[in-house]
Design a protein around this motif. Structure first.
Motif, PDB file in Angstrom:
ATOM      1  N   PHE A  35      28.111 -21.996 -13.084  1.00  0.00           N
ATOM      2  CA  PHE A  35      29.057 -21.093 -13.747  1.00  0.00           C
ATOM      3  C   PHE A  35      28.583 -19.655 -13.592  1.00  0.00           C
ATOM      4  CE2 PHE A  35      29.116 -25.146 -16.067  1.00  0.00           C
ATOM      5  CZ  PHE A  35      30.455 -25.504 -15.900  1.00  0.00           C
ATOM      6  N   ASP A  36      29.470 -18.807 -13.167  1.00  0.00           N
ATOM      7  CA  ASP A  36      29.117 -17.394 -12.964  1.00  0.00           C
ATOM      8  C   ASP A  36      28.763 -16.674 -14.257  1.00  0.00           C
ATOM      9  OD1 ASP A  36      29.447 -17.651 -10.261  1.00  0.00           O
ATOM     10  OD2 ASP A  36      31.566 -17.045 -10.288  1.00  0.00           O
ATOM     11  N   PRO A  37      29.448 -16.981 -15.387  1.00  0.00           N
ATOM     12  CA  PRO A  37      29.079 -16.237 -16.617  1.00  0.00           C
ATOM     13  C   PRO A  37      27.644 -16.468 -17.065  1.00  0.00           C
ATOM     14  CG  PRO A  37      31.222 -17.291 -16.857  1.00  0.00           C
ATOM     15  CD  PRO A  37      30.630 -17.834 -15.605  1.00  0.00           C
ATOM     16  N   VAL A  38      27.072 -17.600 -16.678  1.00  0.00           N
ATOM     17  CA  VAL A  38      25.689 -17.890 -17.086  1.00  0.00           C
ATOM     18  C   VAL A  38      24.747 -17.180 -16.139  1.00  0.00           C
ATOM     19  CG1 VAL A  38      23.990 -19.669 -17.518  1.00  0.00           C
ATOM     20  CG2 VAL A  38      26.404 -20.121 -18.006  1.00  0.00           C
ATOM     21  N   SER A  39      23.794 -16.456 -16.687  1.00  0.00           N
ATOM     22  CA  SER A  39      22.879 -15.659 -15.866  1.00  0.00           C
ATOM     23  C   SER A  39      21.432 -16.014 -16.190  1.00  0.00           C
ATOM     24  CB  SER A  39      23.117 -14.165 -16.108  1.00  0.00           C
ATOM     25  OG  SER A  39      22.128 -13.388 -15.456  1.00  0.00           O
ATOM     26  N   ALA A  40      20.590 -15.802 -15.189  1.00  0.00           N
ATOM     27  CA  ALA A  40      19.159 -16.038 -15.401  1.00  0.00           C
ATOM     28  C   ALA A  40      18.556 -15.065 -16.391  1.00  0.00           C
ATOM     29  CB  ALA A  40      18.418 -15.946 -14.068  1.00  0.00           C
ATOM     30  N   ALA A  41      19.281 -13.989 -16.707  1.00  0.00           N
ATOM     31  CA  ALA A  41      18.799 -13.020 -17.688  1.00  0.00           C
ATOM     32  C   ALA A  41      18.766 -13.600 -19.095  1.00  0.00           C
ATOM     33  CB  ALA A  41      19.674 -11.767 -17.647  1.00  0.00           C
ATOM     34  N   TRP A  42      19.344 -14.804 -19.259  1.00  0.00           N
ATOM     35  CA  TRP A  42      19.332 -15.422 -20.585  1.00  0.00           C
ATOM     36  C   TRP A  42      17.980 -16.080 -20.911  1.00  0.00           C
ATOM     37  CZ3 TRP A  42      24.645 -18.360 -21.325  1.00  0.00           C
ATOM     38  CH2 TRP A  42      25.698 -17.436 -21.178  1.00  0.00           C
ATOM     39  N   PHE A  43      17.047 -16.100 -19.950  1.00  0.00           N
ATOM     40  CA  PHE A  43      15.754 -16.748 -20.190  1.00  0.00           C
ATOM     41  C   PHE A  43      15.049 -16.235 -21.440  1.00  0.00           C
ATOM     42  CE2 PHE A  43      14.943 -18.058 -15.488  1.00  0.00           C
ATOM     43  CZ  PHE A  43      15.887 -19.050 -15.628  1.00  0.00           C
ATOM     44  N   PRO A  44      14.946 -14.902 -21.629  1.00  0.00           N
ATOM     45  CA  PRO A  44      14.218 -14.412 -22.808  1.00  0.00           C
ATOM     46  C   PRO A  44      14.828 -14.850 -24.130  1.00  0.00           C
ATOM     47  CG  PRO A  44      14.489 -12.663 -21.195  1.00  0.00           C
ATOM     48  CD  PRO A  44      15.352 -13.797 -20.740  1.00  0.00           C
ATOM     49  N   ILE A  45      16.108 -15.241 -24.103  1.00  0.00           N
ATOM     50  CA  ILE A  45      16.763 -15.672 -25.333  1.00  0.00           C
ATOM     51  C   ILE A  45      16.662 -17.196 -25.474  1.00  0.00           C
ATOM     52  CG2 ILE A  45      18.946 -15.759 -26.592  1.00  0.00           C
ATOM     53  CD1 ILE A  45      19.760 -13.198 -25.179  1.00  0.00           C
ATOM     54  N   ALA A  46      16.855 -17.900 -24.348  1.00  0.00           N
ATOM     55  CA  ALA A  46      16.870 -19.364 -24.397  1.00  0.00           C
ATOM     56  C   ALA A  46      15.497 -19.945 -24.726  1.00  0.00           C
ATOM     57  CB  ALA A  46      17.365 -19.916 -23.053  1.00  0.00           C
TER      58      ALA A  46
END
Length: 573
Positions: A35-46
């Motif tokens: 999915f395009d909306p999901v980004s690897a930049a979410w790592f610090p939050i996940a």
């Protein structure tokens, strides 16, 4: 229900926190590729979210974990969503092991493991309890286990007494007015009646008869009474050092390989630097055949030395302050420097006794004593546990004789044709080694392959040493088997512990008229090591030992059933 030490909540929280941390990270990686909306930049939050969820689960696990010592069972309940409740009967408990790492010893904590007979895994583990609570649990469970065994023995004696009474009641008696004066007198064989009515022997249900002066206080007469601990053997500092320097631990090889895997480049640079004074290459890229050969020799010497020193350190730390004692009918031991262990070896589960030594230990007249148990132990070597790591040769053999009651064995050797068989076998191995060297010389620049033929000089002494270290002894109550050179084992097997005896013959053995006799016990050691074997004896001798072992097995079981004898004296000093 009792709870674990409060620090267990912190431990479980950190443990599950780091495990769950990777779950949302993995999901982000997968979803980002779909999915395009999901980004690897979410790592610090996940990642923090996963850690917090895992930590919460760990704390919940702590609050949902409980244990209790009841009159009949040791109960353990665990699980947050899927609950698991275990009731462990005392009659099935084999060992209560206490383990303390350096961190735990500093904080006064301990890990308690409860092992059951025949289990392949720990039945229950308490991470963590206080050191005092661990000692209390170990002592309490041992006491209740002894009480359960005593009740089992009492029921067994009652059943046997009832069976004897029924047999006597059913025996023919003269009735007044019905006596036949011409009838032949009938002589009743008491032993036959006993054998017919006796309850079949149970190897797990045995009782130790010891002199009244040496008997422990009766367990169960006072619920607050705990059997006192009697010390049997302490490993002295001199013996510990000798044991460390004269034994080798295979785990040291794995440790060296792991270190080399983590720091390959740095270690190779060190090898090159160490080899340069002896003519090694300046670096790995430049050099000739001779310099690379010197580098290989220096690297091998350093690797062997480091591995040996790691083995010495590991053995020293493992068996530091080793103590062996007895509580009731169980052997108890303590050992360890960095990690402290405390456990027990139930005497009724001991299958065989093995005296071990290697060439260096034989040279200085020292040996070790191991016991093989029927069940699993967390710190055992596949069912094999050290009773005496190292002591003087005569002292160890005295221990073994007093422990099992075996008479001093007079070993019988295989026939001389067995030595010829070993000579041929090792000659074929040497020829294969030379053939490999010849192939390497044919495909590479390696020269002087014929110098490898020097290995043939080792064939005659190798065959002789294997032959002279083989032997067996057929005693009245025990079978004693000896074998091995680099690690010679002399195993004492009571007949009543034998599970199977099988005669095996390979193609070559059939041509030579010899056979090997495999004697198997219930020890879990046979899953990791080859069973105790009498190698390469005459076929008729093998068949005779086979028949004798089976006959004396039945006799030993009948005698033990009549005497309720444990067959092993825990007071063997």
């Amino acid at each position: 229900m009792n709870r674990l030490h409060p620090l267990s909540a912190l431990t479980y929280g950190l443990q599950y926190g780091f495990i769950w941390l990777w779950i949302p990270v993995f999901l982000v990686v997968v979803l980002a590729g779909v999915f395009d909306p999901v980004s690897a930049a979410w790592f610090p939050i996940a990642a923090p979210i996963g850690f917090l969820l895992g930590a919460a689960y760990g704390v919940a696990y702590y609050y949902r974990f409980g244990y209790e010592i009841t009159s009949d069972t040791a109960d353990v309940s665990s699980g947050v969503f899927a609950r698991r409740s275990r009731e462990i009967p005392y009659g099935r408990i084999q060992n209560v092991d206490i383990r303390q790492s350096v961190f735990q010893r500093l904080l006064g904590l301990a890990t308690v493991s409860i092992e059951t007979a025949g289990g392949g895994n720990t039945e229950a583990t308490l991470n963590f309890v206080s050191e005092d609570e661990a000692n209390r649990l170990q002592s309490e469970i041992r006491r209740r286990t002894a009480e359960a065994k005593g009740r089992r023995q009492e029921r067994k004696r009652d059943r046997r007494a009832a069976a004897d009474a029924d047999a006597q009641a059913d025996a023919p008696t003269d009735v007044e007015g019905e006596h036949d004066e011409y009838a032949e007198p009938v002589e009743t064989d008491r032993e036959t009646v006993d054998d017919a009515t006796r309850v079949p022997p149970d190897p797990d249900d045995v009782d130790d008869h010891e002199p009244a002066a040496d008997r422990e206080p009766a367990v169960g007469s006072d619920p607050t009474t705990h059997p006192r601990k009697q010390r049997l053997f302490d490993l002295e500092a001199r013996e510990l050092l000798l044991y460390s320097f004269t034994s080798f631990r295979p785990a040291a090889v794995a440790a060296v390989l792991f270190i080399f895997f983590l720091a390959t480049d740095q270690i190779l640079e060190f090898f090159v630097t160490a080899a340069q004074p002896f003519g090694g290459p300046a670096d790995l890229e430049t050099g000739d055949t001779g310099s690379y050969g010197i580098l290989s020799i220096v690297s091998a010497i350093i690797s062997i030395l480091v591995t040996y020193l790691l083995s010495v350190a590991y053995t020293f730390a493992t068996y530091y302050d080793f103590r062996l004692g007895r509580v009731g009918e169980d052997f108890v031991y303590e050992r360890g420097l960095l990690q402290r262990y405390s456990g027990s070896i139930p005497s009724e589960k001991v299958q065989s006794i093995t005296v071990t030594d290697n060439p260096i230990q034989r040279l200085i007249e020292y040996a070790g004593l191991w016991v093989e148990t029927a069940g699993y132990g967390p710190e055992s070597n596949g069912g094999s546990q050290s009773a005496v790591p190292l002591a003087q040769h005569r002292r160890v053999y005295t221990f073994a004789e007093n422990l099992t009651g075996v008479e001093t064995p007079k070993f019988e050797s295989p026939p001389p044709i067995a030595r010829r068989r070993y000579l041929v076998r090792y000659s074929l191995l040497a020829a294969a080694f030379v053939a490999v060297a010849f192939g390497a010389a044919y495909t590479t620049a390696f020269e002087g392959w014929y110098f490898v033929a020097v290995v043939f000089l080792a064939v005659p002494p190798a065959a002789h040493l294997r032959y002279v270290n083989l032997g067996y002894y057929v005693g009245e109550d025990h079978l004693v088997i000896r074998g091995g050179f680099w690690r010679r084992r002399t195993t004492v097997i009571p007949y009543y512990r034998i599970q199977t005896v099988s005669t095996r013959r390979s193609i070559f053995q059939r041509r030579l008229g010899i056979a090997s006799l495999v004697v198997d016990t219930a020890s879990s050691r046979t899953f990791f090591w080859s069973p105790t074997t009498i190698y390469d004896i005459d076929l008729e001798d093998a068949r005779d030992v086979h028949r004798t072992s089976r006959k004396r097995l039945q006799t030993a079981l009948q005698e033990r059933a009549a005497a309720d004898d444990v067959g092993l004296s825990v007071d063997f000093t």
